[in-house]
Design an enzyme around this catalytic site. Structure first.
Site, short mmCIF file in Angstrom:
data_model
loop_
_atom_site.label_atom_id
_atom_site.label_comp_id
_atom_site.label_asym_id
_atom_site.label_seq_id
_atom_site.Cartn_x
_atom_site.Cartn_y
_atom_site.Cartn_z
CG ASP A 15 -8.44 4.87 -4.91
OD1 ASP A 15 -9.64 4.82 -5.25
OD2 ASP A 15 -7.59 4.08 -5.37
CE1 TYR A 52 -7.22 3.42 -1.01
CE2 TYR A 52 -4.87 3.71 -0.55
CZ TYR A 52 -5.90 3.05 -1.20
OH TYR A 52 -5.61 1.99 -2.00
CD GLU A 80 -3.02 -0.64 -0.13
OE1 GLU A 80 -3.09 0.51 -0.56
OE2 GLU A 80 -3.64 -1.59 -0.66
#
Ligand code: SF4
Length: 325
Positions: A144, A126, A45
């Site tokens: 996102d 996020y 990520e």
């Protein structure tokens, strides 16, 4: 679903089912999707925050081979983390990853929910939701650019950021939140793309209010073009390099070739390379170091280069000049 998130045909459960079934059959086989290990999910990520999937793929396993666990990452020197990050850009991510690894290693465990992840450096709403939903099955939605676009088109109206988060959360599949989040992002990345969406291939077309006819498509920001020059000077197994300031906002502490403001028309251009940083495309001219007035820097043995945190552009130039592999 509330918040005006009613869809044209069928209910939210049908939409979730259609999206998850499509994802099961069509999802791209990406290396970080083979594991729910929090360390591996977290590293992927962070790498994907501002770097394209195609660039991350070869770097992901390499990074994990070098730093096999959060403890290994925590005990590494920051220079070796930066060296391994070289070419991925936005080096603050690597520094934050390293700092967060130290905090996790000290605590002896990973945070157990999104709220806990958000307390670590470099992790916003996020990223925390993505890690926690994928690794721990926590029912928190991600938002996102891709998901936002899908939601706008699906509902046929613009949404504030707060509304988007609310709708995303209401739409979430609570039984499979990690898969649902990834399915929404995958849909935005491959079908409901910026510009012209591929609606005929969309698994949730029957739920969509715009079906490609809305004005919700986000156009790609315009790329700016600039020309810059770097000096390549070599001598006796050494190359001239400059270290960027540790306070620089971009790539602090990384090493690069010296740049010269005033390069004359008689200077020898060895070659040119193209390089992109955020929305700017650079045409980089590499000038032979001989005869160029001192541009600063220091001589570095080429045998030391593999252990040095080089900027992505410096690596590109040194590779092209066959100084490194
Ligand atoms: Fe996007 Fe078209 Fe699917 Fe609607 S039907 S969500 S616009 S790809």
């Amino acid at each position: 679903m509330k918040s005006g998130a009613r869809v044209e045909a069928g209910g939210p459960a049908d939409l979730r089912g259609a999206l998850l079934a499509w994802y099961g059959k069509n999802r791209r086989d990406l290396p970080w999707r083979n594991s729910r290990d929090p360390y591996r999910v977290w590293v992927s990520e962070i790498m994907l925050q501002q770097t394209r999937v195609a660039v991350v793929i070869p770097r992901y396993e390499k990074f994990l081979n070098k730093f096999r666990s959060v403890e290994k990452l925590a005990s590494a020197r920051v220079a070796s983390v930066l060296a391994e990050w070289s070419g991925l850009g936005y080096y603050r991510r690597a520094r934050n990853l390293h700092a967060a690894a130290k905090m996790i290693a000290r605590a002896g465990k990973f945070p157990k929910d999104a709220e806990g992840w958000r307390e670590l450096p470099g992790i916003g709403r996020y990223t925390a939701a993505a890690i926690s939903s994928i690794a721990f099955n926590e029912a928190v939605a991600v938002l996102d650019g891709n998901v936002e676009r899908v939601l706008r088109r699906l509902l046929g109206r613009s949404l504030s950021s707060a509304e988007s988060w609310k709708v995303a959360q209401e739409m979430l599949d609570h039984a499979r939140p990690g898969d649902f989040n990834q399915a929404m992002m995958e849909l935005g990345a491959t079908i409901c793309v910026p510009g012209q969406p591929l609606c005929t291939e969309c698994p949730i077309q029957r739920f969509c209010r715009t079906r490609g006819c809305g004005k919700a498509g986000a156009s790609k920001p315009r790329q700016l073009k600039r020309q810059i020059e770097f000096v390549l000077a070599t001598d006796d197994g050494c190359v001239r390099l400059v270290r960027r300031s540790t306070d620089a906002s971009l790539m602090p502490g990384m090493w690069e070739l010296p740049s010269c403001e005033a390069v004359g028309s008689t200077d020898e251009v060895l070659f040119s390379v193209r390089h992109s940083i955020t929305v700017t495309d650079f045409n980089v001219r590499v000038i032979a170091g001989k005869g160029i007035p001192a541009c600063g820097g220091t001589w570095v043995k080429t045998s030391r280069l593999s252990g040095l945190p080089l900027t992505g552009l410096a690596k590109k130039i040194l590779r092209k000049a066959r100084i490194i592999l």
